[in-house]
Motif scaffolding. Structure first.
Motif, PDB file in Angstrom:
ATOM      1  N   ASP A 235       0.756  -1.289   0.067  1.00  0.00           N
ATOM      2  CA  ASP A 235      -0.076  -0.114   0.045  1.00  0.00           C
ATOM      3  C   ASP A 235       0.798   1.287   0.082  1.00  0.00           C
ATOM      4  N   ARG A 236       1.993   1.140  -0.340  1.00  0.00           N
ATOM      5  CA  ARG A 236       2.963   2.301  -0.788  1.00  0.00           C
ATOM      6  C   ARG A 236       3.479   2.484  -2.099  1.00  0.00           C
ATOM      7  N   GLN A 237       3.606   3.808  -2.499  1.00  0.00           N
ATOM      8  CA  GLN A 237       4.371   3.890  -4.013  1.00  0.00           C
ATOM      9  C   GLN A 237       5.364   5.048  -3.653  1.00  0.00           C
ATOM     10  N   PRO A 238       6.523   5.279  -4.298  1.00  0.00           N
ATOM     11  CA  PRO A 238       7.500   6.348  -4.130  1.00  0.00           C
ATOM     12  C   PRO A 238       6.688   7.715  -4.348  1.00  0.00           C
ATOM     13  N   GLU A 239       5.889   7.603  -5.305  1.00  0.00           N
ATOM     14  CA  GLU A 239       5.056   9.009  -5.504  1.00  0.00           C
ATOM     15  C   GLU A 239       3.557   8.465  -5.475  1.00  0.00           C
ATOM     16  N   PHE A 240       2.891   9.261  -4.761  1.00  0.00           N
ATOM     17  CA  PHE A 240       1.610   8.957  -4.359  1.00  0.00           C
ATOM     18  C   PHE A 240       0.599  10.242  -4.204  1.00  0.00           C
ATOM     19  N   THR A 241      -0.609  10.034  -4.256  1.00  0.00           N
ATOM     20  CA  THR A 241      -1.365  11.353  -4.480  1.00  0.00           C
ATOM     21  C   THR A 241      -2.327  11.421  -3.192  1.00  0.00           C
ATOM     22  N   GLN A 242      -2.316  12.626  -2.749  1.00  0.00           N
ATOM     23  CA  GLN A 242      -3.143  13.197  -1.366  1.00  0.00           C
ATOM     24  C   GLN A 242      -4.117  13.804  -1.832  1.00  0.00           C
ATOM     25  N   LEU A 243      -5.344  13.941  -0.981  1.00  0.00           N
ATOM     26  CA  LEU A 243      -6.226  15.069  -1.015  1.00  0.00           C
ATOM     27  C   LEU A 243      -5.720  15.738   0.179  1.00  0.00           C
ATOM     28  N   ASP A 244      -5.001  17.227   0.129  1.00  0.00           N
ATOM     29  CA  ASP A 244      -4.505  17.683   0.942  1.00  0.00           C
ATOM     30  C   ASP A 244      -5.191  19.001   1.179  1.00  0.00           C
ATOM     31  N   LEU A 245      -5.288  19.199   2.571  1.00  0.00           N
ATOM     32  CA  LEU A 245      -6.239  20.379   2.667  1.00  0.00           C
ATOM     33  C   LEU A 245      -5.685  21.204   4.252  1.00  0.00           C
ATOM     34  N   GLU A 246      -6.066  22.627   4.247  1.00  0.00           N
ATOM     35  CA  GLU A 246      -5.728  23.484   5.468  1.00  0.00           C
ATOM     36  C   GLU A 246      -6.613  24.503   5.647  1.00  0.00           C
ATOM     37  N   MET A 247      -7.014  24.615   6.734  1.00  0.00           N
ATOM     38  CA  MET A 247      -8.036  25.821   6.975  1.00  0.00           C
ATOM     39  C   MET A 247      -7.526  26.730   8.286  1.00  0.00           C
ATOM     40  N   SER A 248      -7.964  27.880   8.212  1.00  0.00           N
ATOM     41  CA  SER A 248      -7.634  28.592   9.451  1.00  0.00           C
ATOM     42  C   SER A 248      -8.783  28.852  10.309  1.00  0.00           C
ATOM     43  N   PHE A 249      -8.530  29.198  11.577  1.00  0.00           N
ATOM     44  CA  PHE A 249      -9.197  29.242  12.652  1.00  0.00           C
ATOM     45  C   PHE A 249     -10.240  27.984  13.053  1.00  0.00           C
ATOM     46  N   PRO A 250      -9.536  26.589  12.699  1.00  0.00           N
ATOM     47  CA  PRO A 250     -10.676  25.585  13.072  1.00  0.00           C
ATOM     48  C   PRO A 250     -10.345  25.091  14.297  1.00  0.00           C
ATOM     49  N   ARG A 251     -11.552  24.335  14.571  1.00  0.00           N
ATOM     50  CA  ARG A 251     -11.599  23.600  15.771  1.00  0.00           C
ATOM     51  C   ARG A 251     -11.426  22.121  15.176  1.00  0.00           C
ATOM     52  N   GLN A 252     -10.938  21.128  16.016  1.00  0.00           N
ATOM     53  CA  GLN A 252     -10.692  19.912  15.427  1.00  0.00           C
ATOM     54  C   GLN A 252     -11.954  19.133  14.872  1.00  0.00           C
ATOM     55  N   GLU A 253     -13.233  19.657  15.488  1.00  0.00           N
ATOM     56  CA  GLU A 253     -14.379  19.008  15.056  1.00  0.00           C
ATOM     57  C   GLU A 253     -14.810  19.599  13.552  1.00  0.00           C
ATOM     58  N   ASP A 254     -14.186  20.737  13.418  1.00  0.00           N
ATOM     59  CA  ASP A 254     -14.643  21.410  11.898  1.00  0.00           C
ATOM     60  C   ASP A 254     -13.842  20.722  10.788  1.00  0.00           C
ATOM     61  N   ILE A 255     -12.618  20.075  11.102  1.00  0.00           N
ATOM     62  CA  ILE A 255     -11.641  19.338  10.170  1.00  0.00           C
ATOM     63  C   ILE A 255     -12.485  18.025   9.971  1.00  0.00           C
ATOM     64  N   PHE A 256     -12.806  17.483  11.124  1.00  0.00           N
ATOM     65  CA  PHE A 256     -13.477  16.166  11.011  1.00  0.00           C
ATOM     66  C   PHE A 256     -14.879  16.279  10.124  1.00  0.00           C
ATOM     67  N   GLY A 257     -15.361  17.407  10.352  1.00  0.00           N
ATOM     68  CA  GLY A 257     -16.668  17.587   9.708  1.00  0.00           C
ATOM     69  C   GLY A 257     -16.664  17.698   7.982  1.00  0.00           C
ATOM     70  N   VAL A 258     -15.257  18.343   7.945  1.00  0.00           N
ATOM     71  CA  VAL A 258     -15.159  18.685   6.230  1.00  0.00           C
ATOM     72  C   VAL A 258     -14.789  17.291   5.762  1.00  0.00           C
ATOM     73  N   ILE A 259     -13.884  16.628   6.429  1.00  0.00           N
ATOM     74  CA  ILE A 259     -13.523  15.038   5.961  1.00  0.00           C
ATOM     75  C   ILE A 259     -14.576  14.124   5.674  1.00  0.00           C
ATOM     76  N   GLU A 260     -15.491  14.086   6.829  1.00  0.00           N
ATOM     77  CA  GLU A 260     -16.430  13.288   6.856  1.00  0.00           C
ATOM     78  C   GLU A 260     -17.369  13.511   5.737  1.00  0.00           C
ATOM     79  N   ASN A 261     -17.702  14.984   5.541  1.00  0.00           N
ATOM     80  CA  ASN A 261     -18.755  15.098   4.306  1.00  0.00           C
ATOM     81  C   ASN A 261     -17.868  14.505   2.900  1.00  0.00           C
ATOM     82  N   VAL A 262     -16.562  14.771   2.862  1.00  0.00           N
ATOM     83  CA  VAL A 262     -16.013  14.401   1.678  1.00  0.00           C
ATOM     84  C   VAL A 262     -15.968  12.939   1.307  1.00  0.00           C
TER      85      VAL A 262
END
Ligand code: ASP
Length: 593
Positions: A235-262
């Motif tokens: 389950d590893r490759q030297p090059e791999f793809t990420q869905l990478d994200l970052e947000m300002s002023f977040p609470r942990q649950e805000d990030i969880f909410g975004v990812i759960e929706n995705v």
């Protein structure tokens, strides 16, 4: 030798696989590859295939002599265009989607010939993976590899739609950059212009995405390639793809909410229904209950710490240091002596000092360590694991203790997975997401004999633990989290350090000198001083997600042009040697090994 036709102005009207009984009577033009040819004398059949499926084309010697004569030249994988009429088949073939109809050809265009492929283009083949990778263009003509790429496309499309709808902006970050500390080795790219200097391919866009928050972007995402030179696994490759994200002023649950929706949307795109509000578990509990930092919750067999069932004398005889962890394997009391020996071997190969068994059978409870720990403790051991009649209790101790974790639980966790699979108790229809939190900020590196970041050095520190950063680093908890699905880590992230003074203290706690941290991270530490908002994010492995949702066991199956475990592209034959001139220009000389 056949004369090849030109495509000219000929226009395809339909994909092969979409024709149905409702198209009967229609004049169509299809284009694709000859999947199979059957010559019955007066009638010749070509199955023509494109990405949508297969259609049967019939050439009649009596009514269309010219087309029939040409079809005699067609061979497997030749590229053809067929003009013809859709008719109802006398006898339908329920096996294929176009099975109710066939195409009566009036004209055949042979657009290209083909060598005999090294393996047949069929649903199931038994070619070695190396052969499939070497001829990936042929492999991709097969239904499953093709469907995998289609599913991957849908997954990525859904990610982009979801992120866009939640107000995230996709920003590209550089591929030619400098080393980013994700804990792996870098791929380096020599600079021609700056003699003796190197770019590094990014292990992740971590620093750039944080800088985008300083730049006021507020919500960033990117479907991005990352490069890590590390030992490869399925389950590893030297090059791999990420869905990478970052947000300002977040609470942990805000990030969880975004990812759960995705993830809910991505799963739906793959035809899988899951609901948001994924359960959460502390890292410590995951280790103690499942012996893993990525527990597979599709089955029980929880671990229990049973050290107290082993009296001091028994411990000494069995050379047990540290704790003992155990689990009940349902219905496994009927294991043979040989099977127990195999299990012991397995445990030892995972780092066990020993494995100790209790059989809870209808005739009574027996144990391999009864003489050493006594009948009372055997009973206690079985009870602690909640073993029922017919179960086998498996207990293990670890050969070596690991600072900051439970070595025996980790061994037991491996056995749990092994037994779960062997006993068939894993419900493969389930999709069990889990958030892991409460990670330690540091882990002890036996190799380097120092504390290293458990995730990466930008991971935030639990506010109350900040004061222990220098005095008791092993007690410091991080603001990191992981997303787990069915025993696979899909990704990790954290609320970050956003204060320059704290970031500098962290680097120092990791043993960097003022000079080293200025040299490696000076630009970032400077950026932090210009008004950095609290921020946080996460990155999910797109390849792993696609692998799990397509039911594959290897991420190579969901990557168009994957690399082997030796990091080679067998088709393009990379890595490869380069011309002397190129090396000369770069000022590089290869040392013989
Ligand atoms: N950059 C991290 C990684 O690649 C993810 C994150 O912390 O957002 O694992």
């Amino acid at each position: 030798m056949i004369v090849l036709d030109f495509l000219g102005n000929l226009k395809r009207t339909h994909y092969c696989g979409v024709l149905r009984a409702t198209d009967v009577g229609r004049d169509v033009v299809v284009m694709g590859w000859v999947h199979r040819r059957r010559d019955l004398g007066n009638l010749l059949f070509l199955d023509v295939r494109d990405r949508s499926g297969i259609v049967q084309v019939v050439f009649n010697k009596e009514t269309q002599a010219e087309a029939h004569a040409k079809a005699e030249h067609a061979r497997s994988e030749y590229v053809v265009a067929v003009e013809g009429k859709v008719v109802k088949r006398e006898k339908a073939n329920p096996e294929i989607a176009t099975g109710e109809i066939e195409l009566v050809a009036s004209k055949l265009h042979i657009l290209n010939n083909a060598k005999t492929p090294p393996f047949p283009i069929e649903e199931e083949i038994n070619a070695a993976e190396e052969t499939r990778l070497r001829y990936r263009y042929l492999d991709l003509r097969r239904p499953k590899p093709h469907q995998n790429l289609v599913l991957r496309h849908k997954i990525v499309l859904e990610m982009r739609k979801a992120m866009d709808e939640m107000g995230f902006i996709e920003v590209e970050t550089p591929m030619l950059t400098r080393s980013t500390p994700e804990g792996a080795r870098d791929y380096l790219v020599p600079s021609r212009v700056h003699h003796g200097q190197f770019y590094a391919l990014p292990q992740s866009p971590q620093i750039f995405k944080q800088i985008l928050m300083i730049g006021g972007l507020d919500r960033y995402f990117q479907i991005v390639k990352c490069f890590r030179d590390e030992d490869l696994r399925a389950d590893r490759q030297p090059e791999f793809t990420q869905l990478d994200l970052e947000m300002s002023f977040p609470r942990q649950e805000d990030i969880f909410g975004v990812i759960e929706n995705v993830m809910v949307r991505v799963c739906a795109a793959a035809g899988i229904q899951v609901t948001a509000s994924f359960p959460q578990m502390l890292y410590r509990d995951a280790i103690r209950k499942y012996g893993s930092d990525k527990p597979d919750l599709r089955f029980g067999m929880e671990l229990h710490e049973v050290t107290e069932c082993f009296p001091a004398e028994a411990k000494q005889k069995l050379q047990i240091e540290g704790n003992v962890f155990a689990m009940a394997a349902p219905g496994a009391a009927s294991c043979s002596r040989k099977q127990l020996d195999e299990l012991t071997e397995k445990a030892k190969s995972q780092g066990a000092r020993g494995a100790y068994f209790v059989k809870v059978a209808a005739e009574g409870t027996t144990s391999t360590v009864e003489k050493l720990i006594g009948a009372e403790n055997v009973k206690k051991l079985a009870e602690a694991c909640g073993a029922k009649t017919g179960d086998l209790v498996v207990a293990v101790s670890a050969k070596e203790q690991i600072r900051g974790t439970e070595a025996a639980a980790l061994v037991a966790g491996q056995l749990r997975l092994h037994l779960g699979e062997a006993l068939g108790v894993i419900d493969k229809t389930q999709w069990k997401f889990l958030w892991l939190t409460g990670f330690p900020l540091f882990e002890w590196s036996e190799n380097d004999r120092t504390w290293v970041s458990a995730q990466h050095p930008f991971t935030g520190i639990v506010d109350e633990d900040l004061e222990k950063l220098e005095s008791a680093p092993w007690e410091v908890r991080s603001k990191g989290y992981d997303l787990v699905l069915n025993g696979y880590e899909l990704g990790s992230g954290s609320i970050r350090i956003h204060r320059q003074d704290v970031q500098e203290r962290l680097f120092k706690a990791l043993g960097l000198t003022q000079e080293q941290l200025r040299k490696r991270f000076g630009f970032f530490l400077d950026a932090l001083t210009y008004g950095t908002p609290p921020h946080g994010g996460i990155a999910l492995g797109v390849d792993r997600i696609a692998m799990l949702l397509s039911g594959e066991k290897s991420i190579r199956e969901v990557i168009a042009f994957g690399k082997t475990t030796a990091a080679q592209d067998l088709m393009a034959e990379s890595p490869s040697e380069v011309d002397r001139d190129q090396l000369e220009q770069l000022g590089i000389q290869i040392k013989q090994r």
